[in-house]
Design a protein around this motif. Structure first.
Motif, PDB file in Angstrom:
ATOM      1  N   ALA A 177      22.709   8.833-110.931  1.00  0.00           N
ATOM      2  CA  ALA A 177      23.898   8.478-111.617  1.00  0.00           C
ATOM      3  C   ALA A 177      23.879   9.023-113.017  1.00  0.00           C
ATOM      4  O   ALA A 177      22.837   9.262-113.555  1.00  0.00           O
ATOM      5  CB  ALA A 177      23.971   6.917-111.570  1.00  0.00           C
ATOM      6  N   LEU A 199      28.123   2.864-112.188  1.00  0.00           N
ATOM      7  CA  LEU A 199      28.115   4.163-111.392  1.00  0.00           C
ATOM      8  C   LEU A 199      27.034   4.318-110.553  1.00  0.00           C
ATOM      9  O   LEU A 199      26.876   5.353-110.086  1.00  0.00           O
ATOM     10  CB  LEU A 199      28.522   5.495-112.342  1.00  0.00           C
ATOM     11  CG  LEU A 199      29.799   5.679-113.023  1.00  0.00           C
ATOM     12  CD1 LEU A 199      29.984   6.780-114.046  1.00  0.00           C
ATOM     13  CD2 LEU A 199      30.749   5.678-112.001  1.00  0.00           C
ATOM     14  N   LYS A 228      18.454   6.931-108.968  1.00  0.00           N
ATOM     15  CA  LYS A 228      18.032   7.724-110.014  1.00  0.00           C
ATOM     16  C   LYS A 228      19.076   7.517-111.231  1.00  0.00           C
ATOM     17  O   LYS A 228      19.938   8.133-111.012  1.00  0.00           O
ATOM     18  CB  LYS A 228      17.858   9.154-109.617  1.00  0.00           C
ATOM     19  CG  LYS A 228      16.660   9.818-110.557  1.00  0.00           C
ATOM     20  CD  LYS A 228      16.606   9.824-111.905  1.00  0.00           C
ATOM     21  CE  LYS A 228      17.751  10.994-112.513  1.00  0.00           C
ATOM     22  NZ  LYS A 228      18.037  10.609-114.045  1.00  0.00           N
ATOM     23  N   LEU A 287      15.086  15.967-105.264  1.00  0.00           N
ATOM     24  CA  LEU A 287      15.951  16.962-104.673  1.00  0.00           C
ATOM     25  C   LEU A 287      15.114  17.842-103.819  1.00  0.00           C
ATOM     26  O   LEU A 287      15.541  18.507-102.713  1.00  0.00           O
ATOM     27  CB  LEU A 287      16.994  17.545-105.638  1.00  0.00           C
ATOM     28  CG  LEU A 287      17.929  16.910-106.397  1.00  0.00           C
ATOM     29  CD1 LEU A 287      18.726  17.839-107.405  1.00  0.00           C
ATOM     30  CD2 LEU A 287      19.324  16.318-105.352  1.00  0.00           C
ATOM     31  N   GLY A 320      28.181  12.995-111.992  1.00  0.00           N
ATOM     32  CA  GLY A 320      27.841  13.924-113.295  1.00  0.00           C
ATOM     33  C   GLY A 320      28.499  14.917-113.463  1.00  0.00           C
ATOM     34  O   GLY A 320      29.887  15.270-113.108  1.00  0.00           O
ATOM     35  N   SER A 321      28.071  15.867-114.162  1.00  0.00           N
ATOM     36  CA  SER A 321      28.836  17.007-114.772  1.00  0.00           C
ATOM     37  C   SER A 321      29.177  18.164-113.590  1.00  0.00           C
ATOM     38  O   SER A 321      28.189  18.191-112.731  1.00  0.00           O
ATOM     39  CB  SER A 321      28.142  17.989-115.845  1.00  0.00           C
ATOM     40  OG  SER A 321      26.638  18.334-115.894  1.00  0.00           O
ATOM     41  N   VAL A 367      23.892  22.465-109.061  1.00  0.00           N
ATOM     42  CA  VAL A 367      22.581  22.557-108.627  1.00  0.00           C
ATOM     43  C   VAL A 367      22.278  21.508-107.436  1.00  0.00           C
ATOM     44  O   VAL A 367      21.684  21.777-106.634  1.00  0.00           O
ATOM     45  CB  VAL A 367      21.935  21.772-109.829  1.00  0.00           C
ATOM     46  CG1 VAL A 367      20.319  21.555-109.710  1.00  0.00           C
ATOM     47  CG2 VAL A 367      21.842  22.711-110.944  1.00  0.00           C
TER      48      VAL A 367
HETATM   49  P1  NAD Z   1      24.754  15.251-116.115  1.00  0.00           P
HETATM   50  O1  NAD Z   1      25.117  15.863-114.983  1.00  0.00           O
HETATM   51  O2  NAD Z   1      24.223  15.930-117.144  1.00  0.00           O
HETATM   52  O3  NAD Z   1      23.635  14.097-115.270  1.00  0.00           O
HETATM   53  C1  NAD Z   1      23.885  13.238-114.252  1.00  0.00           C
HETATM   54  C2  NAD Z   1      22.622  12.763-113.748  1.00  0.00           C
HETATM   55  O4  NAD Z   1      21.897  14.268-113.241  1.00  0.00           O
HETATM   56  C3  NAD Z   1      21.579  12.414-114.486  1.00  0.00           C
HETATM   57  O5  NAD Z   1      20.969  11.177-113.813  1.00  0.00           O
HETATM   58  C4  NAD Z   1      20.449  13.349-115.008  1.00  0.00           C
HETATM   59  O6  NAD Z   1      19.223  12.895-115.091  1.00  0.00           O
HETATM   60  C5  NAD Z   1      20.836  14.261-113.783  1.00  0.00           C
HETATM   61  N1  NAD Z   1      20.579  15.520-113.793  1.00  0.00           N
HETATM   62  C6  NAD Z   1      20.848  16.358-115.176  1.00  0.00           C
HETATM   63  N2  NAD Z   1      20.562  17.770-114.803  1.00  0.00           N
HETATM   64  C7  NAD Z   1      20.248  17.798-113.653  1.00  0.00           C
HETATM   65  C8  NAD Z   1      19.704  19.051-113.095  1.00  0.00           C
HETATM   66  N3  NAD Z   1      19.586  20.358-113.667  1.00  0.00           N
HETATM   67  N4  NAD Z   1      19.023  18.937-112.139  1.00  0.00           N
HETATM   68  C9  NAD Z   1      19.335  17.550-111.399  1.00  0.00           C
HETATM   69  N5  NAD Z   1      19.629  16.458-112.086  1.00  0.00           N
HETATM   70  C10 NAD Z   1      19.882  16.615-113.157  1.00  0.00           C
HETATM   71  O7  NAD Z   1      26.150  14.172-116.323  1.00  0.00           O
HETATM   72  P2  NAD Z   1      26.006  12.923-117.588  1.00  0.00           P
HETATM   73  O8  NAD Z   1      25.825  13.804-118.884  1.00  0.00           O
HETATM   74  O9  NAD Z   1      25.110  11.929-117.394  1.00  0.00           O
HETATM   75  O10 NAD Z   1      27.574  12.639-117.385  1.00  0.00           O
HETATM   76  C11 NAD Z   1      28.665  13.035-117.821  1.00  0.00           C
HETATM   77  C12 NAD Z   1      29.329  13.833-116.820  1.00  0.00           C
HETATM   78  O11 NAD Z   1      29.376  12.937-115.764  1.00  0.00           O
HETATM   79  C13 NAD Z   1      30.610  14.269-117.302  1.00  0.00           C
HETATM   80  O12 NAD Z   1      30.848  15.659-116.865  1.00  0.00           O
HETATM   81  C14 NAD Z   1      31.690  13.344-116.371  1.00  0.00           C
HETATM   82  O13 NAD Z   1      32.951  13.721-116.186  1.00  0.00           O
HETATM   83  C15 NAD Z   1      30.850  13.220-115.325  1.00  0.00           C
HETATM   84  N6  NAD Z   1      31.277  11.941-114.522  1.00  0.00           N
HETATM   85  C16 NAD Z   1      32.020  11.809-113.723  1.00  0.00           C
HETATM   86  C17 NAD Z   1      32.316  10.548-113.062  1.00  0.00           C
HETATM   87  C18 NAD Z   1      33.210  10.567-111.753  1.00  0.00           C
HETATM   88  O14 NAD Z   1      33.247   9.441-111.058  1.00  0.00           O
HETATM   89  N7  NAD Z   1      33.816  11.728-111.258  1.00  0.00           N
HETATM   90  C19 NAD Z   1      32.050   9.609-113.513  1.00  0.00           C
HETATM   91  C20 NAD Z   1      31.179   9.491-114.624  1.00  0.00           C
HETATM   92  C21 NAD Z   1      30.788  10.817-115.255  1.00  0.00           C
END
Ligand code: NAD
Length: 451
Positions: free
Chosen positions: A112, A120, A138, A177, A188-189, A195
């Motif tokens: 999340a 989320l 996580k 993972l 997430g992003s 990844v």
């Molecule tokens: P993020 O991708 O940086 O992180 C999300 C999760 O992934 C976290 O738990 C983090 O610890 C983990 N993570 C980060 N880098 C990683 C890596 N290299 N390998 C494995 N795991 C990793 O995203 P964020 O900054 O927490 O959230 C913002 C992003 O999420 C924005 O792009 C937003 O648009 C997106 N988002 C999408 C939705 C949706 O429903 N589509 C909802 C909320 C947020």
């Protein structure tokens, strides 16, 4: 780095015991979750205030209330969803009957993000439990208080061989993972989504990727400007713009641009006050790094409103930038903050052209009274989901599966879609033994004659 093998092995054993497949067990687990959340409402609201300065109103409506509603809907319908579905059988299969069974995948991993850190993580968990899976969550490391409470609620409710929370950042996520899960649900992003998919590919693990992107919001010349302004200001500035489906940028028809922006300014003041930086209920930016990134956009284009920021509070005013072009830094990536750039257009074709040159958005919003314009946009642009004459609200309907397309994601959830996401659809043909139709078998006699 901790070895997560043992917890996943325990969950796999527990899953194999078939306990989680019993619908009464799933319903009880969901009831427990509902009570656990209700008993912790205030603690959760305090944690969300500490992590993001979310007001109680926002914390309740967009996080706690949201998952309680998802729970209510799932509890109401689960018994009917779990029944095998009888489907038609073609004449060629005469004598047999056809069914689709929904079966759980097994052990699911839910990763999340921080922007709605409770909702989320818990909303996908509801789908995972409803479908009969075990799960490891996580949560985000950037909202430590909420993640801690979430972990406590879960460990108070369930044994770790059923549902468990693993706290940690990127390294923990990567270590998880490396393990073999039966399903991965990631929010997430876009870069991290890639990844996740790469890691999942090693074991051919199915994934849902709920990602982000630049979601356009179009205001056509015939739109109800007053309502459009209010609905866009709310959708953009709620959670300080840190919403995956917030309108990322505006496309305004030139003929209504000035009138709309004036209305937008007045509405924003009505919703967030003359001095939003002093508004104790205005959500802050999650971290210093995110704050700096957003502040670097404030000199793009021309400042129409807002533009101030408070580093100590990590707060940025609702801001509108005009005279922005696709070449400006703010237009290169998802903004994820309370800054709204404005592009202008004369012909709708320019809008379609502009959006087509970029990855498929997670959401799209079009404000117009004209059915032909609505149709042209809905037919002409591929996007995850969206609204006509509103913003963000489609997210909250359990009847509308929520997800992205292309770069904005793979798969969807919410309501029945949440249950379906965590279920494999197993197709089964039940054949009769009363007779056997000969057509499918090779005609050995005739074949031999031809030699
Ligand atoms: P993020 O991708 O940086 O992180 C999300 C999760 O992934 C976290 O738990 C983090 O610890 C983990 N993570 C980060 N880098 C990683 C890596 N290299 N390998 C494995 N795991 C990793 O995203 P964020 O900054 O927490 O959230 C913002 C992003 O999420 C924005 O792009 C937003 O648009 C997106 N988002 C999408 C939705 C949706 O429903 N589509 C909802 C909320 C947020």
């Amino acid at each position: 780095m901790e070895n997560y093998n043992s917890i996943i092995a325990k969950q796999k054993d527990f899953f194999r015991s078939e306990v989680t497949k019993d619908v009464s067990y799933r319903l009880e687990a969901l009831h427990k979750l509902r009570n656990g959340i209700k008993n912790n409402e205030q603690v959760l609201m305090d944690a969300l205030r500490a992590d993001l300065n979310k007001s109680e109103f926002d914390a309740y409506t967009s996080e706690i209330g949201f998952v309680l509603e998802e729970l209510r809907f799932t509890l109401k319908h689960l018994r009917s969803w779990v029944k095998p579905k009888k489907v038609k059988t073609p004449l060629t299969h005469i004598g047999s009957r056809s069914y689709i069974y929904s079966e759980p995948y097994g052990v699911a991993l839910i990763i999340a993000p921080w922007n709605y850190p409770f909702q989320l993580a818990i909303a996908p968990l509801i789908g995972a439990i409803a479908a009969g899976n075990c799960a490891v969550i996580k949560p985000s490391e950037l909202t430590p208080k909420t993640s801690e409470i979430l972990g406590k609620i879960i460990s108070d409710l369930y044994p770790e061989e059923y549902i468990s929370v693993v706290q940690g950042g990127v390294e923990t996520s990567q270590a998880l993972l490396n393990e073999k899960f039966d399903y991965i649900f990631f929010t997430g992003s876009v870069p991290v989504g890639k990844v996740i998919m790469e890691a999942a590919a090693k074991n051919l693990t199915p994934v849902t990727l709920e990602l982000g992107g630049k979601s356009p919001c179009i205001v056509h010349k015939d739109a109800n400007l007053k309502l459009a302004a209010k609905r866009i200001a709310w959708g953009k500035f709620t959670n300080a713009g840190q919403t995956c489906i917030a309108p990322d940028y505006l496309y305004l028809h030139k003929s209504i641009k000035d009138q709309f922006l004036q209305q937008f300014k007045e509405t924003t003041i009505e919703l967030y006050g003359e001095h939003p930086l002093n508004n104790v209920n205005f959500t802050r930016i999650v971290s210093g790094r995110h704050f700096q990134r957003l502040c670097s956009f404030l000199d793009n284009g021309e400042l129409f409103m807002g533009g101030s920021a408070n580093q100590e509070k990590l707060s940025i005013e609702p801001t509108v930038l005009t005279h922005v072009t696709w070449e400006d830094p703010i237009m290169q990536d998802e903004i994820f903050g309370p800054i709204l750039p404005v592009l202008e257009y004369d012909e709708l074709s320019e809008v379609l052209e502009g959006i087509h040159r970029h990855p498929k958005p997670l959401a799209l919003y079009i404000f117009t009274e004209n059915n032909a314009i609505q149709k042209e946009v809905l037919n002409g642009i591929s996007f995850g989901g969206g609204c006509v004459n509103d913003t963000v609200y489609h997210f909250a309907s359990p009847y509308l599966p929520f997800g992205g397309v292309g770069n904005s994601g793979i798969g969807a959830y919410h309501g029945k879609g949440n249950y379906d996401t965590f279920s494999h659809q197993k197709s089964v043909l039940k054949q009769t033994t009363l007779f056997d139709i000969p057509f499918r078998y090779p005609d050995v006699k005739n074949g031999l004659k031809k030699i």
